[in-house]
Motif scaffolding. Structure first.
Motif, mmCIF file in Angstrom:
data_model
loop_
_atom_site.group_PDB
_atom_site.id
_atom_site.type_symbol
_atom_site.label_atom_id
_atom_site.label_comp_id
_atom_site.label_asym_id
_atom_site.label_seq_id
_atom_site.Cartn_x
_atom_site.Cartn_y
_atom_site.Cartn_z
ATOM 1 N N CYS A 40 0.812 -1.228 0.000
ATOM 2 C CA CYS A 40 0.000 0.000 0.000
ATOM 3 C C CYS A 40 0.843 1.275 0.000
ATOM 4 C CB CYS A 40 -0.930 0.002 1.210
ATOM 5 S SG CYS A 40 -0.068 0.251 2.787
ATOM 6 N N GLU A 41 2.042 1.194 0.511
ATOM 7 C CA GLU A 41 2.927 2.364 0.669
ATOM 8 C C GLU A 41 2.292 3.483 1.468
ATOM 9 O OE1 GLU A 41 4.388 2.817 -3.595
ATOM 10 O OE2 GLU A 41 6.241 2.999 -2.443
ATOM 11 N N CYS A 45 -1.140 -1.651 5.576
ATOM 12 C CA CYS A 45 -1.261 -3.110 5.416
ATOM 13 C C CYS A 45 -0.256 -3.928 6.226
ATOM 14 C CB CYS A 45 -1.138 -3.479 3.943
ATOM 15 S SG CYS A 45 0.549 -3.363 3.296
ATOM 16 N N GLY A 46 0.824 -3.320 6.672
ATOM 17 C CA GLY A 46 1.804 -4.031 7.488
ATOM 18 C C GLY A 46 2.709 -4.981 6.729
ATOM 19 N N CYS A 48 5.172 -4.413 4.986
ATOM 20 C CA CYS A 48 6.564 -3.930 4.938
ATOM 21 C C CYS A 48 7.179 -3.851 6.332
ATOM 22 C CB CYS A 48 6.589 -2.551 4.294
ATOM 23 S SG CYS A 48 5.658 -1.348 5.276
ATOM 24 N N CYS A 60 7.607 1.497 4.783
ATOM 25 C CA CYS A 60 7.141 2.441 3.751
ATOM 26 C C CYS A 60 6.907 3.828 4.333
ATOM 27 C CB CYS A 60 5.870 1.927 3.076
ATOM 28 S SG CYS A 60 4.390 1.946 4.119
HETATM 29 S S1 FES Z 1 3.396 -1.239 2.221
HETATM 30 FE FE1 FES Z 1 1.529 -1.322 3.360
HETATM 31 S S2 FES Z 1 2.100 -0.613 5.345
HETATM 32 FE FE2 FES Z 1 3.895 -0.383 4.151
#
Ligand code: FES
Ligand code: FES
Length: 153
Positions: A40-41, A45-46, A48, A60
């Motif tokens: 998701c950047e 979403c966690g 990363c 991110c």
């Molecule tokens: S890519 Fe989703 S929280 Fe970092």
């Protein structure tokens, strides 16, 4: 700019890092560590999840410059090469991995949870992993895996 950061116990130097570049981008694209996933950047979403000086963070959301001189641990650093950590083994055995995209982040988040709280209740597990989204498993197998990993510690 030049970035100096220790990742999984090894010092790294990266040149030409731009000011807005994320730690996640540095890890994946410059240091060849694809374990932390880019979904998701936006910190939603966690996938990363990594440790920054021992604190669980979304890579991110961390600017690369913020990691200057600091220690990062990614999922690749949780076990010796070609071995699995106890948490990784539990995820495999519990069938908590389907497409696997969320798995590295969940592994790091679970490692963090069990480091802080070796015997979490189901409510504490759900709360700790609330920031890690999985689109495949329905979470029950993930809960099983965390319980299994906790029981084995
Ligand atoms: S890519 Fe989703 S929280 Fe970092
Ligand atoms: S196993 Fe596919 S997103 Fe979790």
């Amino acid at each position: 700019m030049r970035l100096n950061v220790t990742v999984n116990g090894e010092p790294h130097e990266a040149d030409g890092v731009w000011e807005g570049e994320s730690l996640l981008h540095v890890l994946r694209e410059r240091l060849g560590l694809p374990g932390a996933k880019n979904a998701c950047e936006q910190g939603e979403c966690g996938s990363c999840s990594v440790y920054l000086d021992g604190q669980l963070v979304c890579a991110c959301l961390v600017l690369a410059g913020q990691a200057e001189g600091r220690e990062v641990t990614t999922v690749e650093g949780l076990a010796p090469e070609d071995e699995l950590s106890p948490v990784q083994e539990a995820f495999l055995e519990a069938g908590a991995v389907q497409c696997g995209f969320c798995t590295p982040g969940l592994i790091v988040a679970t490692d963090d949870l069990l480091g802080r709280n070796p015997e979490p209740t189901d409510g504490e597990i759900r709360e700790a992993l609330a920031g890690n989204l999985c689109r495949c498993t329905g979470y029950e197998k993930i809960l099983d895996a965390v319980r299994m990993a906790a029981a084995r510690r």
